[in-house]
Design an enzyme around this catalytic site. Structure first.
Site, PDB file in Angstrom:
ATOM      1  N   ASP A 270       0.842  -1.194   0.000  1.00 42.89           N
ATOM      2  CA  ASP A 270       0.000   0.000   0.000  1.00 42.89           C
ATOM      3  C   ASP A 270       0.873   1.239   0.000  1.00 42.89           C
ATOM      4  O   ASP A 270       2.052   1.206   0.345  1.00 42.89           O
ATOM      5  CB  ASP A 270      -0.898   0.006   1.243  1.00 42.89           C
ATOM      6  CG  ASP A 270      -1.983  -1.063   1.141  1.00 42.89           C
ATOM      7  OD1 ASP A 270      -2.258  -1.519   0.015  1.00 42.89           O
ATOM      8  OD2 ASP A 270      -2.536  -1.438   2.191  1.00 42.89           O
ATOM      9  N   TYR A 338       6.791  -8.658   8.015  1.00 42.49           N
ATOM     10  CA  TYR A 338       6.313  -7.284   8.190  1.00 42.49           C
ATOM     11  C   TYR A 338       6.567  -6.820   9.612  1.00 42.49           C
ATOM     12  O   TYR A 338       6.637  -7.620  10.544  1.00 42.49           O
ATOM     13  CB  TYR A 338       4.799  -7.204   7.967  1.00 42.49           C
ATOM     14  CG  TYR A 338       4.353  -7.558   6.576  1.00 42.49           C
ATOM     15  CD1 TYR A 338       4.139  -6.567   5.623  1.00 42.49           C
ATOM     16  CD2 TYR A 338       4.109  -8.883   6.221  1.00 42.49           C
ATOM     17  CE1 TYR A 338       3.701  -6.884   4.340  1.00 42.49           C
ATOM     18  CE2 TYR A 338       3.679  -9.216   4.950  1.00 42.49           C
ATOM     19  CZ  TYR A 338       3.476  -8.220   4.015  1.00 42.49           C
ATOM     20  OH  TYR A 338       3.045  -8.544   2.757  1.00 42.49           O
ATOM     21  N   TYR A 410      -3.199 -10.187   3.511  1.00 44.67           N
ATOM     22  CA  TYR A 410      -3.347  -8.743   3.783  1.00 44.67           C
ATOM     23  C   TYR A 410      -3.164  -8.507   5.285  1.00 44.67           C
ATOM     24  O   TYR A 410      -3.933  -9.021   6.099  1.00 44.67           O
ATOM     25  CB  TYR A 410      -4.731  -8.262   3.340  1.00 44.67           C
ATOM     26  CG  TYR A 410      -4.922  -8.232   1.843  1.00 44.67           C
ATOM     27  CD1 TYR A 410      -4.529  -7.121   1.103  1.00 44.67           C
ATOM     28  CD2 TYR A 410      -5.495  -9.307   1.172  1.00 44.67           C
ATOM     29  CE1 TYR A 410      -4.715  -7.086  -0.280  1.00 44.67           C
ATOM     30  CE2 TYR A 410      -5.676  -9.271  -0.203  1.00 44.67           C
ATOM     31  CZ  TYR A 410      -5.289  -8.163  -0.927  1.00 44.67           C
ATOM     32  OH  TYR A 410      -5.470  -8.121  -2.280  1.00 44.67           O
TER      33      TYR A 410
END
Ligand SMILES: [Zn+2]
Ligand SMILES: [Zn+2]
Length: 446
Positions: A270, A338, A410
Site C-alpha cells: 500500500d 512485516y 493482507y
C-alpha cells in the site's frame, strides 16, 4: 535409371512455357538441388544447358523444337538465346519481364536493404533476422507454377528474399543473422516499400526499498481527468507526483533508449507501507530498446542518486521474460515479513499479547478479499499461513508486531479483522478494536 538431368531440363522447359522467368526465379524451383549454389547460378546454368540442347536439336534436323526453346529463352531476356536467334536471322520475341518476381529481387530488394541499413545504424545489436511482406500476386503466381509443373525441389520467394537481404546486411554491418532470439527483427515490406525494425525487449531484475510512506508502487492516474491533466492534479494527470514504478523505470528507459518500460513487482504494498530490509524484487521490461548493453552498476548509482531518500534499488542484473512469471508466482506463496505498529482502543495486558504470539504462530488465516480493495479485486477466499508473530509492547495500548507469513496475506486485515472477513484476527482474539498505525515490509523471499 531414370534420366534425371533430362527431367530437370524438361521441367525447366515446361516452366518457361507457362511464364517468362528471370534466372533467380527459374533457379528457385530447383533450390533444393545442389549445395552452396545461388538460385541465380542454377537458373543461368539451366538456361545455358537449354541453349546447348537447342543447338543439337537444330543440327540434327529437329529445327522447329530447337527454335521454340531458343525463343522461350530469348523471351526471358537470356542474351545467348537472343543472339543465337539473331545469328540465324530470326527476329527474337519481345522480352517479357519475370512474371513471378516482376524484378523486385533485383531492384526493390536493393532499395529496401539500403533503407534497412540506414535504420539499423541507430541500434546497438549483435544479431538480427530478416522477414518480408510480399504482394500476394507474386506468391500465388509462384505457387500455381509449382503445382502446375509439379516441381518438388523449390523454395519460396520469401525465403530467398530473407536470405539474400540477410547476407547483404551481415556483410555490410559485420553482425550475425540469427533465428534464435535475434536482437532485431527487420521486416522488408514490398507492398509499400517500407522497412520496420523491431528490437526485442530487455529485462532487468533488481530489488527496491521504499524508504518513505506516501508513494504508491505504481503510477496512479488522476481519477478525475484520467490522466489528461486537470485542476485537481495540477495538470500532471497523476494523483501522486511520483511512484516506485516511475522512479525505477524512468532512468532505465533513458539508459536503454526504449519506447516504454513495464514494471513488474513481486507483489505490492500500500501507499502508506514502506519496504525495508533487502527490498522487494522486481523486473523491468524495456520495450523496443535502441541500446542493449548498459553498465548496470553505473545505472544503479544514477537511479539511487535521482530518487535519493525515497526509493533505493540494488542487485540490478540482466534476466529474461520467464522471471516475470516466477516473480508473480512466488509473490503469492513465498514468505514475507512485516513490522506493524498497532494501536488498541483500550490497554492490552502483556500476558494477553504473549498468548497472541503463541496462538497466531503456525495458524492458517481465512481471508476474504478486503473491503478496501473489492472495487478492483474479485471477492474470494484465501487461506494463508502465519508462520510467526513476535510482539513488543510500546505503550499500554500500543504494540509493535513482527509478522512472518505466506505471501498474499493482507496484514492490515489480519490485525483489524475487516468486519469478520478475515478470521482469526488480532482484533477478534484480543477483543479490542485495533488499528494499524504503521506498516513496513522488512523481507520478501524469492
Ligand atoms: Zn524473377
Ligand atoms: Zn487530473
Amino acid at each position: 535409371m531414370e534420366n534425371l538431368s533430362g527431367i530437370i531440363l524438361a521441367k525447366s522447359i515446361e516452366l518457361l512455357e507457362k511464364a517468362s522467368l528471370c534466372d533467380r526465379c527459374l533457379g528457385r524451383f530447383f533450390a533444393r538441388l545442389g549445395f552452396s549454389l545461388t538460385n541465380k547460378v542454377r537458373g543461368e546454368s539451366l538456361k545455358t544447358l537449354l541453349c546447348m540442347k537447342s543447338s543439337i536439336l537444330i543440327e540434327r534436323g529437329a529445327e522447329e523444337e530447337g527454335l521454340r526453346i531458343l525463343s522461350l529463352l530469348a523471351r526471358t531476356g537470356f542474351k545467348p538465346a537472343v543472339e543465337h536467334l539473331a545469328k540465324l536471322g530470326i527476329e527474337p520475341p519481345t522480352i517479357t519481364p519475370c512474371e513471378v518476381c516482376r524484378g523486385i529481387l533485383d531492384n526493390e530488394l536493393r532499395v529496401l536493404v539500403d533503407k534497412a541499413l540506414e535504420m539499423l545504424s541507430s541500434y546497438e545489436y549483435t544479431t538480427f533476422l530478416v522477414g518480408c511482406k510480399v504482394p500476394g500476386a507474386i506468391v500465388e503466381k509462384e505457387d500455381s507454377l509449382r503445382s502446375l509443373v509439379g516441381v518438388e525441389w523449390s523454395e519460396s520467394i520469401k525465403r530467398e528474399i530473407n536470405r539474400e537481404a540477410g547476407t547483404i546486411i551481415a556483410s555490410k554491418t559485420g553482425k550475425n543473422a540469427s533465428f534464435q532470439n535475434p536482437d532485431l527483427l527487420v521486416v522488408l515490406n514490398f507492398h509499400d516499400m517500407s522497412v520496420d525494425v523491431k528490437s526485442s525487449p530487455i529485462f532487468i531484475y533488481g530489488r527496491y526499498r521504499k524508504l518513505v510512506r506516501g508513494i504508491p508502487q505504481s503510477k496512479w492516474i488522476c481519477p478525475k481527468c484520467r490522466g489528461l491533466g486537470c485542476e485537481e492534479c495540477g495538470g500532471s494527470g497523476k494523483k501522486y507526483p511520483t511512484s516506485v514504478e516511475e522512479l525505477v523505470t524512468e532512468p532505465i528507459l533513458q539508459a536503454f533508449r526504449g519506447v516504454k518500460a513495464k514494471f513488474h513487482g513481486a507483489g505490492r504494498e500500500d501507499i502508506d507501507v514502506r519496504v525495508l530490509g533487502p527490498g522487494r524484487p522486481f523486473v523491468v521490461e524495456v520495450v523496443e530498446p535502441r541500446v542493449r548493453s548498459v553498465d548496470l552498476e553505473e545505472l544503479q548509482e544514477v537511479m539511487n542518486d535521482r530518487s535519493r531518500g525515497l526509493v533505493e534499488v540494488e542487485g540490478l542484473t540482466y534476466t529474461d521474460r520467464s522471471m516475470i512469471g516466477l516473480l508473480k508466482l512466488s509473490a503469492k506463496v513465498k514468505e514475507k515479513t512485516y513490522y506493524a505498529v498497532v494501536k488498541a482502543s483500550s490497554p492490552v495486558p502483556l500476558d494477553k499479547l504473549k498468548e497472541l504470539e503463541a496462538f497466531f504462530s503456525g495458524t492458517t488465516i481465512r481471508q476474504r478479499t478486503p473491503i478496501r480493495v473489492l472495487h478492483r479485486r474479485a471477492d474470494k477466499l484465501r487461506l494463508k499461513k502465519v508462520y510467526e508473530v513476535k510482539v513488543e509492547p510500546l505503550d499500554s495500548d500500543k504494540f509493535k508486531a513482527l509478522i512472518r507469513c505466506q505471501g498474499g496475506l493482507y496484514i492490515k486485515e489480519l490485525v483489524n479483522g475487516d468486519n469478520g472477513r478475515t478470521t482469526p484476527s488480532f482484533q477478534e482474539y484480543l477483543g479490542v478494536d485495533l488499528q494499524v498505525l504503521e506498516l513496513d515490509v522488512i523481507d520478501v523471499q524469492e
